[in-house]
Design an enzyme around this catalytic site. Sequence first.
Site, PDB file in Angstrom:
ATOM      1  N   SER A  84       0.861  -1.242   0.049  1.00 21.30           N
ATOM      2  CA  SER A  84      -0.180   0.043  -0.011  1.00 21.30           C
ATOM      3  C   SER A  84       0.920   1.158  -0.020  1.00 21.30           C
ATOM      4  O   SER A  84       1.732   1.432  -1.071  1.00 21.30           O
ATOM      5  CB  SER A  84      -0.889  -0.260   1.138  1.00 21.30           C
ATOM      6  OG  SER A  84      -2.041   0.794   0.958  1.00 21.30           O
ATOM      7  N   HIS A 100      38.070 -34.262  17.476  1.00 18.91           N
ATOM      8  CA  HIS A 100      38.974 -35.476  17.225  1.00 18.91           C
ATOM      9  C   HIS A 100      39.417 -35.321  15.740  1.00 18.91           C
ATOM     10  O   HIS A 100      38.831 -35.943  14.787  1.00 18.91           O
ATOM     11  CB  HIS A 100      37.862 -36.696  17.283  1.00 18.91           C
ATOM     12  CG  HIS A 100      38.755 -38.030  17.219  1.00 18.91           C
ATOM     13  ND1 HIS A 100      38.864 -38.660  16.083  1.00 18.91           N
ATOM     14  CD2 HIS A 100      39.397 -38.462  18.183  1.00 18.91           C
ATOM     15  CE1 HIS A 100      39.363 -39.944  16.454  1.00 18.91           C
ATOM     16  NE2 HIS A 100      39.879 -39.798  17.686  1.00 18.91           N
ATOM     17  N   ASP A 114      37.753 -42.398  24.520  1.00 16.65           N
ATOM     18  CA  ASP A 114      38.888 -41.977  23.933  1.00 16.65           C
ATOM     19  C   ASP A 114      40.016 -41.500  24.679  1.00 16.65           C
ATOM     20  O   ASP A 114      41.005 -42.156  24.383  1.00 16.65           O
ATOM     21  CB  ASP A 114      38.588 -41.168  22.644  1.00 16.65           C
ATOM     22  CG  ASP A 114      39.567 -40.932  21.554  1.00 16.65           C
ATOM     23  OD1 ASP A 114      39.434 -41.672  20.633  1.00 16.65           O
ATOM     24  OD2 ASP A 114      40.461 -40.151  21.823  1.00 16.65           O
TER      25      ASP A 114
END
Length: 612
Positions: free
Chosen positions: A55, A346, A501
């Site tokens: 508009s 890792h 690990d």
Amino acid sequence: MAELGEDVREVMWGADAGVLNRTGWSQPALFALEVALFRLVESWGVRPEVVAGHSLGEVVAAHVAGVLSLGDACRLVRARAALMDGLPTGGAMLAVSAAEADVVAVLSEGACVAAVNGPSSVVVAGTEDAVGSVARRVSELGWRHRRLSVSHAFHSPLMDPMLEEFAAALEGIEFREPVIRLMSGDPTDPQYWVRHVREAVRFGDAVRAMVDDGVGTFLELGPDGTLSAMIQETAEVTTVPMLRRDRDEEESAVTAVAGVFAHGVAVDWEAFFAGTGARRVELPTYAFQRERFWPEWPAAPGDVSGAGLESVEHPLLGAAVELPDGGGVILTGRLSLRTQPWLADHVVHGQVLFPGTGFIEIALRAGDELGLQQIEELTLSVPLELPETGAVPVRVRVSQPDADGRAELDVFSRDGEEWIRHATGVLGATAVEPVWDAGHWPPTGAVALDLTGFYDGTEYGPTFQGVTAAWRVGDDVFAEVTLPDRVRDVAAFGIHPALLDAVLHGAALLEGAEPGTLLPYAWTGVGLHASGAATVRVRLSGSASEGIGIAVADGTGKSVATVGTLHLRAPEHVNRVRSLYRVEWSTSVPAVEVGDVRFVELVGGADVVASV
């Protein structure tokens, strides 16, 4: 901007909000605000490839695109607002959550579609009676709807009385070709702007056209995020409102600029920080480890039952399916640095590898599906490389247990169209018995070992640097291993792969251990006795060349895990190679004639070779 009226500033910041809500003032105020916001972000180097508006916003878009000079745009806005404000009051507007065709089917005489903002977002405008009739009809149909607070029924036949006078007001205004792409009809035709007052706003169509042309980021310049919500209904794109009515203006604007920058939009930061005293600083010249403080959660697979699967509720595995006729079970998962960011730590030879201890965790969880509590053996043959972006699909296949309660296990990942087998082993039904009482810590007679520089020369990030203390008693090594606080999902694992690990790192302290990183490749007799540990006590015995026995306990001395024997191997052949094994041809072995050989079975070490 005299063309907007001398008192626009006073009305915008005045005490009487009712005056600002009048059409004659609200439109000039919106125009001034939106143009100012555009010029502000433009000064910061944010320049759009295409502009559009809703508009009155389309007039702003036409001005910043170069169709209208500032003076001409102000004259157009002033005439538009004044003529609308001078129309007889009355009329109504109704927002309806339904498709355009459905809304058209229930329109009453005197009502029309005033705006199509999205696939199911339509505004109806017209006389009070006509709009009221539409409201009753959509209420009966159960459609969501709400009356809009307006002074006039914009974009409806009630605008007709002003059109001729508005066309006359546009005489003398120069309309030029846009220099920025403008999503509009023919903005250089004055009659377009006359029709613009009366015809429906088709904002949803403009958004769809922009998205189809590749637009993926929208910056809304206005007093709130209304258009952003409309855009989201039409397409899944990035929408960033410059201002929000419930937030501080400066904070909202800065956040918006940062938001579009994060999605690839260029920002001139020198211009942004001009006058603030901010300056560029050099980053460290050494490698440094970033530490994130934003909360992260692993991605959940959601409800997979609709696909005939069962959720396994594990960070590395998403679902399981039982194979028919006693065929065993298949488990599936997706490994990615986004959902499991700790994996990025890792690193071996510059490549992020899924840790070998991750295969142990996967095998243990797979065994749970069939009531198998022990890993009798597991051999890792091919490293699993993890990409910086994207995910790696994983499949775990477990056969139906035989009469002795033993089942074969294989772990695969997919690289393009190829499935790669990374691990193979055997699961057993009999649980491994704990072999170590770690209640007294450190052990009697333990000699503390100096860990200065223990992780020097490795590429592991902080998540995998878990050895915090170590001792030696005879030929055995005892160590204490702790996961950093940054690892938040420990309880979801049987034994976290980063923790296990780090347990293996103690092997480097055994007598005769070779320096450098060693990777696990052959396990036997692995059992899990307790889960969720973040700090453990470890005993390692044996040697890296002959095999290592491992016992793991928690901080109270209670057994956590047992590894009968583990063989480690140096990773010199990991980078860019898919096997931990290698083939070499030896010329030192004497040739033996064996006749017409059709089949050869090799048993033993590398001293036996055969040519077939």
